[in-house]
Design a protein around this motif. Structure first.
Motif, mmCIF file in Angstrom:
data_model
loop_
_atom_site.group_PDB
_atom_site.id
_atom_site.type_symbol
_atom_site.label_atom_id
_atom_site.label_comp_id
_atom_site.label_asym_id
_atom_site.label_seq_id
_atom_site.Cartn_x
_atom_site.Cartn_y
_atom_site.Cartn_z
ATOM 1 N N PHE A 48 47.679 42.615 42.345
ATOM 2 C CA PHE A 48 48.401 42.182 43.538
ATOM 3 C C PHE A 48 48.652 40.680 43.425
ATOM 4 O O PHE A 48 47.720 39.896 43.227
ATOM 5 N N ILE A 49 49.907 40.289 43.537
ATOM 6 C CA ILE A 49 50.265 38.869 43.516
ATOM 7 C C ILE A 49 50.586 38.445 44.948
ATOM 8 O O ILE A 49 51.614 38.820 45.504
ATOM 9 N N ILE A 64 38.846 44.477 49.260
ATOM 10 C CA ILE A 64 38.982 45.651 48.390
ATOM 11 C C ILE A 64 38.462 45.338 46.987
ATOM 12 O O ILE A 64 37.834 46.181 46.337
ATOM 13 N N LYS A 65 38.730 44.126 46.527
ATOM 14 C CA LYS A 65 38.350 43.722 45.176
ATOM 15 C C LYS A 65 36.844 43.804 44.948
ATOM 16 O O LYS A 65 36.385 44.040 43.818
ATOM 17 N N THR A 66 36.062 43.630 45.994
ATOM 18 C CA THR A 66 34.603 43.652 45.849
ATOM 19 C C THR A 66 34.073 45.028 45.450
ATOM 20 O O THR A 66 32.950 45.138 44.942
ATOM 21 N N VAL A 67 34.873 46.077 45.678
ATOM 22 C CA VAL A 67 34.419 47.430 45.341
ATOM 23 C C VAL A 67 35.236 48.058 44.216
ATOM 24 O O VAL A 67 35.027 49.220 43.868
ATOM 25 N N ASP A 68 36.177 47.307 43.630
ATOM 26 C CA ASP A 68 37.006 47.855 42.557
ATOM 27 C C ASP A 68 37.268 46.774 41.513
ATOM 28 O O ASP A 68 38.063 45.860 41.733
ATOM 29 N N LEU A 71 40.888 45.973 40.112
ATOM 30 C CA LEU A 71 41.873 45.268 40.938
ATOM 31 C C LEU A 71 41.814 43.771 40.672
ATOM 32 O O LEU A 71 40.742 43.173 40.663
ATOM 33 N N GLN A 72 42.975 43.171 40.463
ATOM 34 C CA GLN A 72 43.080 41.720 40.353
ATOM 35 C C GLN A 72 43.904 41.208 41.532
ATOM 36 O O GLN A 72 44.950 41.784 41.858
#
Length: 313
Positions: A48-49, A64-68, A71-72
Motif C-alpha cells: 500500500f502506497i 493491519i501490518k502488525t498481524v501480516d 504487507l508493506q
C-alpha cells in the motif's frame, strides 16, 4: 498450506495499491485481496502506497501490518500524485507478476486470477470497466479521452485510465512514470516493445470516500497525451519533429522572398512591404526550430541510458 512472502523469498505476485484518504475502504480491501491470494496458494506481497493521506488511512494500514508480514505500508512525504505512487511501488515490487489496483473498493480483487491467466499471453494486461459504475460526469469525459488516446497512440485499449492492471515484472522496471503518465502506461509499454492486452473487469460502485477525479486532471491528462505521442514518434529522433516544422517555415519564407525578388526585378518596390518582414521572420523561425531539433539530438546522444531491453520469457 497457504504461502506468504518471507524476507528471503521473492514473491510470485506483488499487489500495489496507491491510496489517498481511503480510511473507509482500506481494511475491507485488504481483507478481500488477502482472501483471493490465499486461495491462489502462491507467495505474495501487498504494498500500500499512502500518497499523503490526511485521514486515518495510514493508522489503519499500520494496524493491519502488525498481524501480516506480507504487507508493506509506504508513506510518501506529501501528495505527489498517482504516477509517483505507482512508480514507488514499481521500484519496491519483487514479484514475477505485478498487479495494480485502486484503493476505493471499485476494483474487484476476485479479478486477480484472470489477470494472471491473461499474462500467459501478454506482457501487460489492462482492465476495462465495461459496465462502469460512475456518474455521467466521469464516464462521458473518459469516453472522449479514451477515443482520442486510441487514435493518437494506435493502442487498441478501451479504458486507458483503469487502475486495475497486470504486468510481468520486466515491464514495471522499464517504465518511467511522472506527471499524469500513469494514464498512458499501455502506450508506454507499447513504446518499449511489450505485448499489451485487455480484459473486461467487474467495476463496483463507490461506497466510501470521495472521487479524486476533477477538471484539473482532465486538462493535465490531455497535455500529457501530447507528451506520450511525442515519445512514441520522436523520442529517439527529435530533429525529425522540430526539423520538419522548421522546414515548413523556412520553405514558406524562402518562397515569399523569392516572390518579392521577382517583383523587385520587375521594378516593384518591396522595401516597405510587410510581406518582406514576414518572409524574413518565417526563415528565422524555421532556423530556430531546426536548432532546437539539433539540441534535442545532442541531448539524446549524451544521455547515459540504454535504448534496448533484453527479452525474458
Amino acid at each position: 498450506m497457504k504461502r506468504i512472502a518471507c524476507m528471503h523469498e521473492s514473491p510470485y505476485i506483488s499487489i500495489i495499491v496507491p491510496v489517498l484518504n481511503e480510511e473507509g475502504s482500506v481494511r475491507e480491501l485488504y481483507g478481500e485481496i488477502k482472501t483471493v491470494l490465499q486461495e491462489l496458494d502462491v507467495s505474495y506481497e501487498i504494498i500500500f502506497i499512502d500518497d499523503g493521506s490526511t485521514d486515518s488511512t495510514k493508522d489503519i494500514l499500520d494496524e493491519i501490518k502488525t498481524v501480516d508480514n506480507g504487507l508493506q505500508v509506504i508513506s510518501l512525504q506529501k501528495n505527489y500524485g498517482k504516477a509517483a505512487a505507482l512508480s514507488c511501488g514499481f521500484t519496491l515490487a519483487k514479484g514475477n507478476i505485478v498487479i495494480t489496483m485502486d484503493g476505493d473498493l471499485q476494483d474487484d480483487p476476485k479479478e486477480i486470477p484472470r489477470f494472471i491467466e491473461a499474462l500467459k499471453q501478454y506482457d501487460m494486461v489492462s482492465g476495462w470497466k465495461q459496465k462502469r459504475q460512475d456518474p455521467l460526469t466521469k464516464t462521458l469525459p473518459s469516453s472522449v479521452f479514451n477515443l482520442l488516446t486510441r487514435w493518437l497512440t494506435n493502442v487498441e485499449i478501451h479504458d486507458f485510465n483503469c487502475g486495475f492492471k497486470g504486468y510481468r515484472s520486466g515491464v514495471v522496471k522499464s517504465i518511467n512514470l511522472y506527471g499524469e503518465l500513469h494514464r498512458y502506461i499501455p502506450a508506454l509499454a507499447r513504446i518499449a516493445g511489450y505485448k499489451v492486452g485487455e480484459i473486461s473487469v467487474n467495476h463496483r460502485q463507490r461506497v466510501h470516500g470521495k472521487s479524486k477525479y476533477g477538471a484539473k486532471r482532465i486538462v493535465r491528462g490531455f497535455i500529457d497525451l501530447i507528451t506520450v505521442k511525442f515519445l512514441m514518434s520522436y523520442s529517439q529522433k527529435p530533429l525529425h519533429f522540430f526539423g520538419g516544422i522548421g522546414s515548413i517555415f523556412g520553405i514558406t519564407g524562402c518562397a515569399v522572398l523569392t516572390f518579392l525578388v521577382y517583383q523587385w526585378l520587375n521594378g516593384i518596390r518591396i522595401g516597405d512591404r510587410p510581406l518582406l518582414n514576414l518572409g524574413i521572420l518565417m526563415i528565422i523561425i524555421g532556423m530556430q526550430f531546426v536548432a532546437i531539433g539539433l539540441i534535442g539530438e545532442l541531448i539524446v546522444n549524451l544521455m547515459p541510458r540504454k535504448y534496448w531491453i533484453i527479452k525474458h520469457e
